[in-house]
Write a protein that holds these residues in place. Sequence first.
Motif, mmCIF file in Angstrom:
data_model
loop_
_atom_site.group_PDB
_atom_site.id
_atom_site.type_symbol
_atom_site.label_atom_id
_atom_site.label_comp_id
_atom_site.label_asym_id
_atom_site.label_seq_id
_atom_site.Cartn_x
_atom_site.Cartn_y
_atom_site.Cartn_z
ATOM 1 N N MET A 1 0.845 -1.171 0.000
ATOM 2 C CA MET A 1 0.000 0.000 0.000
ATOM 3 C C MET A 1 0.888 1.232 0.000
ATOM 4 S SD MET A 1 -2.458 1.382 3.027
ATOM 5 C CE MET A 1 -1.088 2.035 3.939
ATOM 6 N N ARG A 7 -5.604 2.767 3.507
ATOM 7 C CA ARG A 7 -5.723 1.318 3.357
ATOM 8 C C ARG A 7 -7.153 0.979 2.957
ATOM 9 N NH1 ARG A 7 -5.296 -2.901 7.358
ATOM 10 N NH2 ARG A 7 -5.783 -1.329 8.893
ATOM 11 N N ARG A 21 -12.488 2.267 3.666
ATOM 12 C CA ARG A 21 -11.164 2.868 3.748
ATOM 13 C C ARG A 21 -10.823 2.949 5.235
ATOM 14 N NH1 ARG A 21 -10.079 5.134 -1.309
ATOM 15 N NH2 ARG A 21 -7.935 5.064 -0.604
ATOM 16 N N ASP A 61 -1.527 7.213 6.240
ATOM 17 C CA ASP A 61 -0.957 6.050 6.929
ATOM 18 C C ASP A 61 -1.204 6.046 8.433
ATOM 19 O OD1 ASP A 61 0.673 8.272 7.170
ATOM 20 O OD2 ASP A 61 2.500 7.091 7.387
#
Length: 199
Positions: A1, A7, A21, A61
């Motif tokens: 990713m 993600r 998500r 992230d």
Amino acid sequence: MSRNQFRTVSEQENGQWVRYRLLACRCGAEGRIRDTSARLLPVSPLAEAFRRAGWTNVKPDRGTCPSCSAPKPKPIPQEKPVMAVEPPRQPNTEDKRRIREALFAHYLEDKGCYAKAHSDRSVGQSLNVPFAWVSATREALGFGPDVNEAASAFNSEVGAIRQSLTDLQDEVLKLVANRCDELEKRLNAIERAGYKGAA
């Protein structure tokens, strides 16, 4: 990713695949936003959706969940222990005896005052006891007020000087008033007579 993308996870719900998500917090909490678009939503609208859900420091992230974002309660200050207040020291039998003896030695009952410049305070200082004890004992023994001969003599002298000053002021005012009356009478007599110049 990629670190530039949130993600993604797909799960089957009611026979259909649904895409979510994800955003993770350091505490282990996970945030989910349902993504129903045909293509993956860009980072900006997803970040805004997580912020509306209470997340802060939102990045693809990582982020801070609503629980960790909530302001921490201020610590309650510890109360200082209350110190027990000791009752004031009371005179013992020896203190009372010494105070009585000093009062009989320095207080002039016939005049209702201390001799010379003595006072409750000076007697207390000489005996090394609070002067309030001396005051209480003086009142209990039926002596007069906390005054002394020196103060009485001073007050008498001040009173006598004040009276002399008042008498002198009255005398001067009376003299000035009499003199003013005399001058005013003379002036009136002269004005009534009028000016008689040479013919």
